[in-house]
Design an enzyme around this catalytic site. Structure first.
Site, short mmCIF file in Angstrom:
data_model
loop_
_atom_site.label_atom_id
_atom_site.label_comp_id
_atom_site.label_asym_id
_atom_site.label_seq_id
_atom_site.Cartn_x
_atom_site.Cartn_y
_atom_site.Cartn_z
N ASP A 20 -34.34 166.54 87.15
CA ASP A 20 -34.11 167.80 86.44
C ASP A 20 -34.89 167.84 85.13
O ASP A 20 -35.24 168.92 84.64
CB ASP A 20 -32.62 167.96 86.06
N THR A 58 -31.26 175.74 92.92
CA THR A 58 -31.00 176.10 94.32
C THR A 58 -29.98 177.23 94.44
O THR A 58 -30.13 178.12 95.29
CB THR A 58 -30.55 174.85 95.11
N ILE A 60 -36.60 172.06 94.47
CA ILE A 60 -36.16 173.37 93.93
C ILE A 60 -35.15 173.05 92.85
O ILE A 60 -34.09 172.48 93.13
CB ILE A 60 -35.47 174.28 94.98
N ASP A 61 -35.45 173.37 91.63
CA ASP A 61 -34.44 173.26 90.58
C ASP A 61 -33.91 174.67 90.36
O ASP A 61 -34.65 175.57 89.95
CB ASP A 61 -35.02 172.69 89.28
N ASP A 113 -38.22 167.39 91.69
CA ASP A 113 -37.13 168.28 92.09
C ASP A 113 -37.76 169.42 92.88
O ASP A 113 -38.46 170.27 92.32
CB ASP A 113 -36.36 168.81 90.86
N GLU A 116 -35.25 164.33 94.70
CA GLU A 116 -33.80 164.58 94.77
C GLU A 116 -33.27 164.50 96.19
O GLU A 116 -32.22 163.91 96.43
CB GLU A 116 -33.47 165.96 94.18
C1 IPD Z 1 -29.20 172.08 88.95
C2 IPD Z 1 -29.78 173.06 87.97
C3 IPD Z 1 -28.68 173.63 87.09
C4 IPD Z 1 -27.94 172.55 86.36
C5 IPD Z 1 -27.39 171.54 87.34
C6 IPD Z 1 -28.51 170.98 88.21
P1 IPD Z 1 -30.37 171.91 91.37
O1 IPD Z 1 -30.20 171.53 89.79
O2 IPD Z 1 -30.74 172.45 87.15
O3 IPD Z 1 -29.22 174.48 86.11
O4 IPD Z 1 -26.87 173.14 85.64
O5 IPD Z 1 -26.80 170.51 86.59
O6 IPD Z 1 -27.95 170.08 89.13
O7 IPD Z 1 -29.18 171.37 92.08
O8 IPD Z 1 -30.49 173.37 91.47
O9 IPD Z 1 -31.62 171.15 91.70
CA CA Z 2 -32.14 170.03 89.75
CA CA Z 3 -32.90 170.51 93.36
#
Ligand code: IPD
Ligand code: CA
Ligand code: CA
Length: 286
Positions: free
Chosen positions: A233, A110, A107-108, A105, A78
């Protein structure tokens, strides 16, 4: 290169899955050690799309570890891609020719990480010729490592995972997310939420798509949907759900592929009902 169907070739003697596990665990522990002490916070695509130096550091660490074992492999992470849906789709298309593509990813969740809400994860998948063959999601807050291998099942703490048994939406616990794309994806997802909330047992929105998918795989959630996600994701989480006996599709019911941005995942039994309701919601919402 000798290659039997679905049996990963291991050039370094270390299996793909072992590298994915070790890498996710190392990055996850490092992220956790940085909780509450990040020093930079930047906005990406929208005021809700956050990135810290810990996201970037995690991705650098993951890239290094993977390339140490598999120097010829490609990596789609990402933080290596410009923000926004068009840039994400373009990056995936550009890399779609790669034989082995790792999808990361770092950190999913963040936003959760930034606020100290312990629901964030590291997501690492490996695709062979466009098909995901390994998926690992590591939750450092609970030390839970969700692992799936194509055709070999999915595991948590060494035990096979199995999706939940709910047969009706009224008995189902669903999850969704609030996408960072406030113009296109968010209103559509809100329409789905408004439509589905009264029809299901309840809905959770905990802020990590990858971990929500892992929870569907583990039978802790009956289903999950979100509009406007990226391959990093969903890649690992989708394999977790499939290998735990569930189903993952786009909103039309087409099977999961890396280019899918709108995703519906469930225990399989409620999939058609979920899709039907989401379709009805989109019609009302548009
Ligand atoms: C997000 C998370 C969040 C989702 C967003 C994503 P990130 O990823 O998965 O739950 O609702 O659409 O973008 O930005 O924390 O890697
Ligand atoms: Ca994510
Ligand atoms: Ca992320």
């Amino acid at each position: 290169m000798a290659h039997q169907e679905n049996i990963p070739f291991t050039p370094s003697g270390k299996s793909f899955t072992a590298v994915a596990i070790n890498t996710a665990a190392k990055a996850g522990e490092w992220i956790k050690s940085k909780l509450g002490s990040h020093t930079t916070l930047s906005l990406k695509y929208s005021p809700q799309d956050l990135v810290t130096e810990v996201d970037k550091g995690s991705e650098t660490m993951i890239r290094k570890l993977i390339l140490t074992h598999f120097p010829t492999h490609s990596i789609l992470g990402e933080e290596g891609v410009e923000p926004g849906p068009e840039a994400s789709a373009k990056a995936l298309t550009e890399m779609s020719g790669a034989e082995y593509l790792w999808i990361v990813d770092p950190i999913d969740g963040t936003t959760n990480f930034v606020h100290g809400f312990p629901f964030y994860t590291v997501s690492i998948a490996l695709a062979y010729k466009g098909e995901v063959i390994v998926g690992v999601v590591y939750d450092p807050s609970r030390d839970e490592l969700f692992v799936a291998e194509k055709g070999k099942g999915a595991y948590l703490r060494g035990k096979p995972m199995k999706v939940s048994g709910e047969a009706k939406l009224t008995d189902s616990l669903l999850a969704t997310g609030f996408p960072a794309d406030r113009e296109g994806a968010l209103p559509l997802n809100m329409a789905g939420l408004q439509h589905l909330a009264p029809k299901v047992r309840n809905v959770r929105i905990a802020g990590s798509a990858a971990l929500h998918l892992a929870y569907v795989a583990a039978g802790r959630l009956s289903g999950f949907w979100e509009i406007g996600l990226n391959s990093w994701d969903t890649a690992a989480g989708a394999l977790l759900v499939q290998e735990s006996g569930g189903q993952v599709t786009d909103m039309e019911g087409n099977p999961y592929s890396l280019s899918i941005r709108d995703i519906a995942a469930s225990n399989g039994t409620i999939q058609q009902d979920l899709l039907q309701e989401l379709k009805a919601a989109a019609t009302i919402g548009s």
